[in-house]
Structure formats: C-alpha cells, structure tokens
Design an enzyme around this catalytic site. Structure first.
Site, short mmCIF file in Angstrom:
data_model
loop_
_atom_site.label_atom_id
_atom_site.label_comp_id
_atom_site.label_asym_id
_atom_site.label_seq_id
_atom_site.Cartn_x
_atom_site.Cartn_y
_atom_site.Cartn_z
NE ARG A 122 -3.68 -0.40 2.52
CZ ARG A 122 -4.26 -0.91 3.63
NH1 ARG A 122 -4.09 -0.31 4.79
NH2 ARG A 122 -5.01 -1.98 3.56
NE ARG A 162 -2.52 1.41 9.49
CZ ARG A 162 -3.30 0.39 9.13
NH1 ARG A 162 -4.09 0.49 8.07
NH2 ARG A 162 -3.31 -0.73 9.83
CE LYS A 179 -6.33 -1.40 10.96
NZ LYS A 179 -7.22 -2.04 9.97
CE LYS A 216 -7.73 2.69 9.11
NZ LYS A 216 -8.71 1.81 8.48
CB CYS A 249 -13.54 -4.17 1.04
SG CYS A 249 -14.20 -5.83 1.21
CB CYS A 297 -8.91 -9.75 1.86
SG CYS A 297 -9.05 -9.35 3.61
CB CYS A 337 -14.90 -9.90 6.72
SG CYS A 337 -13.70 -8.66 7.24
CB CYS A 376 -12.00 -2.45 4.17
SG CYS A 376 -11.01 -3.38 5.36
#
Ligand code: SRM
Ligand code: SF4
Length: 574
Positions: A83, A152, A216, A218, A438, A444, A483, A487
């Site tokens: 990424r 991020r 994480k 954001k 996503c 994934c 899931c 995302c």
C-alpha cells in the site's frame, strides 16, 4: 484464622503478543532483511509479517488456489500486498507511469485505488519487493506507515484548487501527515539499502515510543458541506470551520470513529466519532499529538479487538478524554462551531476550480484499474498520464480525479477517454456512482465472502429495480464488504452488505447519505439474490412515499426500520 474479606487485587491482563514483538523489533527491523534472502519459501515468518505491515506490506496468499495447493501438498501461493503512502491522494503523471509499469513488471498487473485515497499493488512475490519499493522511491513514493499500529494515510479533499479554503485545509493535512510519520530508518535500511545507523545516537521514536500505538490510527480533514472523507469513521478528524470573513477560522476536532466489528461479538461495534470542540488552525499538530499520545498511553494493549481509540473513549468517557487532550496540548477547546454536511459524493465529469484549472472526476468501480475487453482503463490512464501536465488525485470513494487540466488540454484528455470507450463512465446510475466495495477475495486473508467480485452482479440486479421506480439517477449509497471489518465503511451506507459466509450477507439499511448516521441491521443473513427480492418493494415504496428531498437512508430509518437502534447516531449541528 483471618476473617478478612478484602477483594483480591485484580491480576493485570497480559499484553498481546504484538506488543512484545514491537518492543523487541529494534524499531521495526525484526529479521525481515534476513528472511528476504530465504529462497526456500515465498513467505516470511508470522512475526516479521506483523512488522512488515508498518512498512506498508501484507503477506497474503491466493485464496482461489488454496484448496488445490493444499491437496497437492504444496506451499500456499504466497505474495505480498503493498500500500502506497499518498497523503490527500496526490500523484503526478510521472509517478503514475512508474506505478503502472511496476504493476506490470513486478506485481499483479492491476492497480487498486483504496478507500483511503491511495494505491495497492497485489501479487508481489518476495524477490520483487525490493525492486518495487526501489522503483517507487525513484519517483519519491514510499509505503511507510501505510499499514501498522501508526497514523495511516491522511485523507483530505482531493481537489484543493477548488478554493483557497480547501488549499489551506490540504496544507494542514499534509503537515499533520509529515508530523505523525514514524522516525525509524528501518524502511530505508531494509528496502532501499541505506547504511545501518552505526555508532551514532540510539534511534528513538519521540512520539510513538518503541511499541508504537496499540492499534491502527486514522485521520481525515473535511470542509463542509462535503463529507467525502467520511469524517465520523476516523479516529481523529478535523472539520474545517469558515469564519464570517470567509477565511478558515479553525477546526472542530472529532475523535473516536471506527467501523470494524466482529460478527457475534457485541463488545465490538462501529462507532461515530464525537465532536471534542473547536480549535484555531495553528493548534492542529499539537492537538493531533495530544490525541495520538493519549491513545498511545491509555489504549488497550491487552486485546487487539478492543484497542482502537473508539473503545478508549467509550470506556473512559469523552469528558475525561477531552481533559487529557487539553492538558497535553496546553489549550482549552472552545465550544464546537456549527457545521452541516450534505454529501459524501465525489464530483463527476469536468469541474472548474477557483484557480481557473479543470479537473475531470472519473468514476472507477471499486477503484480497480485494469484492462478488460471493452474496458481498457489501465491503458487509457497510462496514455493520459503520458500527455497530462497536471496531476492525479485519488478520492476516498475509490475514484480518480484528473486534475490541473488547462482549457487547452481538456479536449486531448477527454479524447483519450473517448478513444477507449470510457467517456460515459460518469453517466451511470446514481447507485453505481455511489457504490464502494472492499477487495476481499481472492487476496484478503480475512474475507468471509466476495465483495469486489460480487458488486457488479449486485448492481446489475438492483439497477433495473431502481430504474423502474424512476430512481435511476438518484444518489443512493451502497457499500459491500467481504467481512465485518468495514474497509468500505459499509455501516455508513444507505444500503450495506457485509459478508458472513460465502454468498451470505448481513444487510444494513438506513444510514444518512451525508455520513452522519450509522445504518442498522435489517436482515442478519441473506443471499444477494434474496436481498434484491426483499429490497424491491421497499424501493418501490420509497419512490411513492418519500418526502421531497428525503434520501433513501433517511426514509428507511423513518419508515422501514424498527425503532430499537443497534448503532447510535451523532448530531451534525453543534
Ligand atoms: Fe481495511 C484489514 C483492505 C480501508 C478496517 N483492510 C484490512 C486488510 C489489510 C486485511 C488484513 O488485515 O489481512 C485488507 C487487505 C485486502 C487486500 O487484499 O487488499 C484491507 N482496508 C482495505 C482497503 C484496501 C479496502 C479497499 O477496498 O479500498 C482500504 C485501504 C485503505 C488505505 O489505503 O489505507 C481499507 N479498512 C479500511 C477502512 C476504511 C477507512 O479507513 O476509511 C476501515 C474501517 C475504518 C476503521 O478502521 O475502523 C478498515 N481493515 C479494517 C479492519 C478493522 C479494524 C478494526 O478496528 O476492527 C481490518 C482488520 C484489522 O485491522 O485487524 C482491516
Ligand atoms: Fe478484507 Fe474484510 Fe477489509 Fe474486505 S472488509 S478487505 S474482506 S478485511
């Protein structure tokens, strides 16, 4: 014999394994460099796999091939996802051309635009990691902190040239992005071959410390009325407030948003961010630092499913959190100022900016840039990049903006899209233009079902229903994920599909179109085909019963959903 009944002191919960791993990693080095030399496997160890995330890399395997390879007694088809770090989603044509070439040479040939305004490569084999990262480095791109327990990729409106205000907001976003970067040189040493820091000062992470964040983190910046960055889904948000003089007065700071949850685990949930209060612009980095370090020090390092800022705030309370941030930042928040969001949508087609330049907002379904018969998007964009003198901007909705186009250049850019049959991508249904998905299968590792690969079929089935109800052009947000991790921010969609198992989805309805109210669970498990059957009369009723200007999500919230809300909502007006 003692009769005392004193409570047994609580035994502290042990830290999760990732914490020991981070502190022992020598600032994210681990043994990654050694394992890159191991040609006996396409993988790296589980521990190093956790560390490479901080370098923007995920070890994955092709799940389409998993069973066959297992039966054949072979190793999984391992490869890496990379990424790129791209604050505000900016990319020059020269960078575009290099990314396009690298995808062909050292990765799977397609490029993927993400929901946080950047690129992902998939299918990168271990020996190709260094060539990929070095190729990116030649055009000043990197993947530092694109994943991992750090701040991020920072999101901001993709076309700041639209106004002087947006430009200032973008500058603040960029400055915060730089400020919050980890300081370790591990990335440069491992991937670019820089000399090890030898004999000098011991390395330090002044802001993060050796164990970085619990999870994480954001950040996004928004200028109302556009909520294109989905500010209430972010750990930290800055909502620009315009003063009476038309200039940037400051920001309302938001904290504690997040989407991820686990099916069947009530202790995990999507949460809308809270508004902490108002600050003037010079305090952005100080407040960001205070929020981030409060989470660093108080976030739950004993349970990664409970480690995001949203749980720290939910557990300790907003008042406590505000006081802690004020103490650390050395300021007092003013009361939040009034603001109103009206849309999350990317502008499509030609748009004129305040500086006289143009941008072309190009819809790209699921952000997938590849060449397929009849849809040669990758070739078209390569040809545009070869002549374009402005730049590209990636949007939070997986779309692309061809920006900085002069009057003289407009026809050439458009002609290239037309030449490849892509000039009508923006003339699609309102549902398609507002659809996100996503990545999910086959790359994934967490996917429970399809997402990107099922969205086209779902759209083909829903679009005729909407057209028949006279709603073909109506902007309705639809988001699908493979899931419950969220995302594509599905809990902020008017229609959300969240996979539970192959071909089984939880169906959510009733978020507001402007991203300020979460949707609610409507059906716990349904196939996409059955969902279309179920949604058909609801769509017909909406067309017949809605109030003027009432969005689909608002109407569902009012007329369809039971009143016992499972997810809470936030007021948008202070
Ligand atoms: Fe995500 C994990 C893809 C945006 C919440 N996300 C993953 C991984 C890396 C799977 C993994 O951990 O093994 C996925 C890689 C799939 C692949 O094959 O490429 C993945 N996430 C994506 C992207 C590419 C989706 C897309 O199609 O665009 C987005 C990349 C963003 C970027 O450029 O940085 C992406 N992920 C998001 C968002 C949306 C956002 O940030 O605005 C969220 C919800 C917001 C949030 O964080 O709460 C999100 N991803 C997650 C979670 C759940 C986190 C949680 O708190 O529960 C995971 C799983 C995890 O972290 O354990 C996850
Ligand atoms: Fe993977 Fe789930 Fe994220 Fe989709 S939502 S990319 S399936 S982690």
């Amino acid at each position: 014999m003692s009769t005392e009944t004193a409570a047994t002191p609580a035994v502290p919960k042990p830290l999760v394994a990732n914490e020991g791993l981070k502190s022992a990693s020598n600032f994210l080095r681990g043994t990654i460099a050694e394992q890159l030399l191991d040609t006996s496997t396409g993988a790296i160890s589980e521990d190093n796999g956790q560390l490479t995330k901080f370098h923007g890399l995920y070890l994955q395997d092709d799940r389409d091939q998993r069973n066959a390879l297992k039966k054949a007694g072979k190793e999984k088809a391992f490869s890496f996802m990379l990424r790129v770090r791209l604050p505000g989603g900016r990319c020059t044509p020269a960078q575009w051309l290099v990314l396009d070439r690298l995808a062909d040479q050292v990765a799977a040939p397609s490029l993927r635009l993400t929901t946080r305004q950047t690129f992902q490569f998939h299918g990168v084999l271990k020996p190709n990691l260094r060539p990929l990262i070095r190729g990116m480095h030649q055009v000043l791109l990197d993947s530092i902190a694109a994943c991992g327990d750090v701040n991020r990729n920072v999101m901001a409106a993709p076309n700041p040239e639209r106004s002087a205000l947006l430009q200032r907001v973008y500058e603040h976003a960029r400055a915060w992005s730089e400020f919050a970067l980890p300081k370790t040189r591990a990335y440069h040493e491992i991937w670019l071959g820089d000399e090890l820091v030898a004999g000098g000062e011991p390395e330090a992470e002044p802001m993060y410390g050796p164990t970085y964040l619990p999870r994480k983190f954001k950040t996004a910046f928004a200028l109302p009325p556009s909520n294109d960055v989905d500010i209430f889904s972010q750990d930290l948000g800055f909502i620009a407030i315009v003063g009476d003089d038309g200039r940037l007065a400051g920001y309302n700071v938001t904290v504690g948003g997040g989407q991820g949850m686990s099916h069947g685990n009530d202790k995990t949930y999507p949460r809308l961010a809270d508004v902490l209060g108002f600050i003037t612009p010079e305090h952005v980095n100080a407040v960001g630092h205070a929020v981030l370090t409060t989470q660093r020090d108080f976030g739950d390092r004993t349970d990664r499913k409970h480690a995001r800022l949203k749980y720290t705030i939910a557990d300790r309370g907003l008042e406590w959190f505000r006081a802690e941030v004020e103490r650390r930042a050395g300021l007092t928040f003013a009361g939040a100022r009034r603001f109103e969001f009206t849309t999350i949508e990317d502008p499509h087609g030609w748009q004129r900016c305040a500086d006289g330049s143009w941008f072309y907002g190009l819809h790209i379904l699921s952000g997938r840039i590849k060449d397929v018969p009849g849809w040669p998007m990758k070739t078209a964009l390569r040809e545009i990049a070869a002549v374009h003198t402005g730049d590209f901007r990636l949007t939070p909705s997986q779309n692309l903006s061809i920006s900085g186009v002069s009057d003289a250049q407009k026809p050439a850019i458009y002609a290239l899209l037309a030449k490849h049959g892509l000039a009508n991508e923006n003339a699609r249904s309102g549902l398609r233009l507002n659809a996100l998905s996503c990545v999910a299968l086959p790359t994934c590792g967490l996917a429970l079902g399809e997402s990107e690969r099922m969205l086209p079929t779902l759209l083909e089935k829903l679009e005729p229903v909407l057209a028949a109800a006279g709603l073909g052009a109506d902007a309705i947000s639809l988001r699908v994920t493979g899931c419950p991790n969220g995302c594509a921010r599905p809990y902020l969609a008017e229609i959300g599909f969240v996979a539970k198992a192959p071909n089984k989805y939880a169906l959510y309805l009733g978020a507001s179109y402007n991203g300020t109210r979460l949707n609610r669970l409507f059906v716990p498990s349904i196939t996409p085909d059955d969902a279309v059957v179920l949604l058909t009369p609801i769509i017909q009723r909406y067309a017949a019963e809605r109030q003027p200007g009432e969005g689909f999500g608002d109407w569902c919230d009012r007329a369809v959903l039971p009143k016992d809300a499972t997810f809470h909502s936030v007021g948008t007006k202070a």
